[in-house]
Design an enzyme around this catalytic site. Sequence first.
Site, PDB file in Angstrom:
ATOM      1  N   ARG A 104      47.812 -11.912   4.432  1.00 35.87           N
ATOM      2  CA  ARG A 104      47.456 -11.811   5.838  1.00 35.87           C
ATOM      3  C   ARG A 104      47.921 -13.007   6.657  1.00 35.87           C
ATOM      4  O   ARG A 104      48.532 -12.844   7.718  1.00 35.87           O
ATOM      5  CB  ARG A 104      45.932 -11.658   6.000  1.00 35.87           C
ATOM      6  CG  ARG A 104      45.428 -10.240   5.869  1.00 35.87           C
ATOM      7  CD  ARG A 104      44.049 -10.220   5.273  1.00 35.87           C
ATOM      8  NE  ARG A 104      44.058 -10.792   3.944  1.00 35.87           N
ATOM      9  CZ  ARG A 104      44.392 -10.101   2.855  1.00 35.87           C
ATOM     10  NH1 ARG A 104      44.686  -8.843   2.955  1.00 35.87           N
ATOM     11  NH2 ARG A 104      44.425 -10.670   1.676  1.00 35.87           N
ATOM     12  N   THR A 105      47.629 -14.218   6.193  1.00 39.76           N
ATOM     13  CA  THR A 105      47.926 -15.384   7.022  1.00 39.76           C
ATOM     14  C   THR A 105      49.422 -15.552   7.223  1.00 39.76           C
ATOM     15  O   THR A 105      49.902 -15.740   8.344  1.00 39.76           O
ATOM     16  CB  THR A 105      47.318 -16.651   6.405  1.00 39.76           C
ATOM     17  OG1 THR A 105      45.912 -16.470   6.243  1.00 39.76           O
ATOM     18  CG2 THR A 105      47.556 -17.851   7.302  1.00 39.76           C
ATOM     19  N   LYS A 115      60.573 -29.710  -7.649  1.00 36.10           N
ATOM     20  CA  LYS A 115      61.348 -30.843  -8.166  1.00 36.10           C
ATOM     21  C   LYS A 115      60.624 -32.163  -7.963  1.00 36.10           C
ATOM     22  O   LYS A 115      61.153 -33.221  -8.313  1.00 36.10           O
ATOM     23  CB  LYS A 115      62.701 -30.896  -7.460  1.00 36.10           C
ATOM     24  CG  LYS A 115      63.522 -29.610  -7.584  1.00 36.10           C
ATOM     25  CD  LYS A 115      64.785 -29.714  -6.736  1.00 36.10           C
ATOM     26  CE  LYS A 115      65.568 -28.403  -6.765  1.00 36.10           C
ATOM     27  NZ  LYS A 115      66.778 -28.482  -5.895  1.00 36.10           N
ATOM     28  N   ARG A 172      50.441 -23.668   4.268  1.00 40.27           N
ATOM     29  CA  ARG A 172      49.298 -23.465   3.363  1.00 40.27           C
ATOM     30  C   ARG A 172      49.594 -24.179   2.059  1.00 40.27           C
ATOM     31  O   ARG A 172      50.716 -24.139   1.556  1.00 40.27           O
ATOM     32  CB  ARG A 172      49.047 -21.983   3.104  1.00 40.27           C
ATOM     33  CG  ARG A 172      48.044 -21.749   1.962  1.00 40.27           C
ATOM     34  CD  ARG A 172      47.580 -20.331   1.862  1.00 40.27           C
ATOM     35  NE  ARG A 172      46.706 -20.011   2.988  1.00 40.27           N
ATOM     36  CZ  ARG A 172      46.022 -18.870   3.078  1.00 40.27           C
ATOM     37  NH1 ARG A 172      46.115 -17.950   2.138  1.00 40.27           N
ATOM     38  NH2 ARG A 172      45.245 -18.645   4.114  1.00 40.27           N
ATOM     39  N   HIS A 214      40.276 -23.881   7.158  1.00 41.47           N
ATOM     40  CA  HIS A 214      41.244 -22.840   7.490  1.00 41.47           C
ATOM     41  C   HIS A 214      41.081 -22.516   8.973  1.00 41.47           C
ATOM     42  O   HIS A 214      40.532 -21.488   9.351  1.00 41.47           O
ATOM     43  CB  HIS A 214      40.959 -21.606   6.629  1.00 41.47           C
ATOM     44  CG  HIS A 214      42.041 -20.575   6.637  1.00 41.47           C
ATOM     45  ND1 HIS A 214      43.107 -20.600   7.509  1.00 41.47           N
ATOM     46  CD2 HIS A 214      42.225 -19.457   5.873  1.00 41.47           C
ATOM     47  CE1 HIS A 214      43.894 -19.560   7.276  1.00 41.47           C
ATOM     48  NE2 HIS A 214      43.377 -18.854   6.293  1.00 41.47           N
TER      49      HIS A 214
END
Length: 361
Positions: free
Chosen positions: A51-52, A80, A101, A129
Amino acid sequence: MRNLIDIGDLSVQELQELIDTANDIIARPEAYSEKCRGKKLATLFFEPSTRTRLSFEAAMYELGGHVIGFSGANNSSAAKGESLADTARTVSSYADIIAMRHPLAGSALAASRRAEIPIINAGDGSHCHPTQTLADLLTIYREKGGFSGLTLGLCGDLKYGRTVHSLINAMSRYEGLRVVLISPEELRLPDYEKHNVLERLGIPYEETASLEAAMPELDILYMTRIQRERFDCIETYERLKDSYILTPEKLVTAKEDMIILHPLPRVNEISTAVDDDPRACYFKQVTNGKFMRMALILKLLEEAEKAPGREDRFAGVTLTENLLCRNPKCVCSVEQELPHRFISADGDSPPRCIYCETKGE
């Protein structure tokens, strides 16, 4: 240049301005279809999301902009060993704004130290959030007509639930709020949230393990998933995962105008039989999230044009570096170049990490 790291970065007036813009986008989408023409959004998603991530991408496309980015840490130079600061500095050369995120608390703040473009925190571990909270606020506003005088019930994972922490911080700024915290003992709201927000502001709250007992008094029921990915001990997760399952039978005593919210994804904490109940608003949240992210992107890009340059988030604030953050899921415990820095919310509070809010040692 503004970033959105925490919902507290936005004033009540700014929240209302975003809501007003989102409502105008809903009413007049054609007026916004070219607002971001020539602009690029970079979606840096080091943690899975449906969703986000798609909401941000849809938001930018509907504003006439473009999207670049990745949807997993293994698809980036983080695999890396590249630091978040270097990733953010590099991506600043390719895009105009970043949505990020990451599984570590404080990751967006760490990235903002070197980024040359605005950063939007799209979820940092179990910390917060803020853009989900924007979706929640627009949904509450459209369904309840405002924010004052409401009883908010938060149910499920209140310890690790970043959406819960952000929503409490946002709703605490409106008059007449009352909070009911519904969770197992092991997943109670962290003490720093209770002390620094609810108790400091004098917001009445109660804690209970019974959803049925709390149901009749709620104006909003905010269900959350017991998050397997936040547990170090799988046995604890298995024991707690089915603590609360909302069914039509449990809604018999609820108010007729109560609304049911959920940040999604759900597992089984809300029965699909509830989906047709007019009080179920969790799929409306999904749509509202896109409109609020559109409004936020417009706001941050506009402010970046007016005031370019990095934001000094702690200007004028005294920080201490003589303590250590012992939270293994804090970004400063993993990214070695980050100094451990702490701030006190008030004279009675112990210093807490600026990244994850863990008490310093």
